[in-house]
Design an enzyme around this catalytic site. Sequence first.
Site, short mmCIF file in Angstrom:
data_model
loop_
_atom_site.label_atom_id
_atom_site.label_comp_id
_atom_site.label_asym_id
_atom_site.label_seq_id
_atom_site.Cartn_x
_atom_site.Cartn_y
_atom_site.Cartn_z
N SER A 103 -16.21 6.47 26.76
CA SER A 103 -15.43 6.04 27.79
C SER A 103 -14.61 7.27 28.08
CB SER A 103 -14.56 4.73 27.71
OG SER A 103 -13.69 5.19 26.64
N LYS A 155 -7.77 5.55 25.56
CA LYS A 155 -7.71 5.98 27.04
C LYS A 155 -6.68 6.84 27.44
CE LYS A 155 -10.95 2.60 27.35
NZ LYS A 155 -12.23 2.64 27.61
#
Length: 271
Positions: A103, A155
């Site tokens: 990601s 993230k």
Amino acid sequence: MSNPQTRNPHRAPHAEDRPSLRHETGPLSPDPHQIRPRIDTRHNPHAPRHAAPASAPDAPGTAAGSRTLFTLRDILLWCVLPVLIVLGLRLFVFGLYVIPSGSMENTIMPGDRVITTHLSPRPIALRRGDIVVFKDPANWLANEGASHNSDRLIKRLIGLPGDTVECAGGGASIVINGVPIDESAYLKPGVEPSRSAFSVTVPAGRLFVLGDNRANSADSRAHTNDGAQGLVPVDDVEGVAFVCYWPFNRMGWLSAHHDVFRDVPTRAPTG
């Protein structure tokens, strides 16, 4: 006629007739008991040339022959203290994590190992752009195809408490508090900021996060119906990643790209 060799008892004796005072009482007169024979070493190769110095007693903690003496203080100083320092840094200052998914490509690749600082979010405040490691808030990893067993995600922090983060979708830029931002510095090449449209106002104690690989990131956009609008509790953040230390060919600093958000105004959180 007088005999010149006849001694006159009334005549003072000559110097040569007097016994030598220097020989008898002079300060340089040798003491027969202190005279030591002089050893001539010029023709005797086996004779010692210099006297061996007296050996000093062994100091504590130094080698005595083939044996080394260690005191309890030495053991504490050189063995126990370094271990305690390393453990303290590991528990309270730094964290080590393995990246479970793609990601965050190409900033961080699956299997990369990163170091985080535990000094954020406290006492050092979080900033937009920080790469944060946090506990999986609502089984996000199940939708990311994680290749490593983990209950932590990584993230990029996009929205702070009080921010309104929105996007029109279809490749439009992310807008924070009315200001569009240019994310080309860290987005994976060829990936749009967001294909889907969304608009979220971040409440107090929460964070809005997105992956750098928006095409393969189950981030805050994908969990708007999970009861917390896909927002991460600040208390679940365990640190900010700042360096990749493995593999060797990817070793280097991880940039937060704070300059991307320099024009975004700050808003006080509500709720």
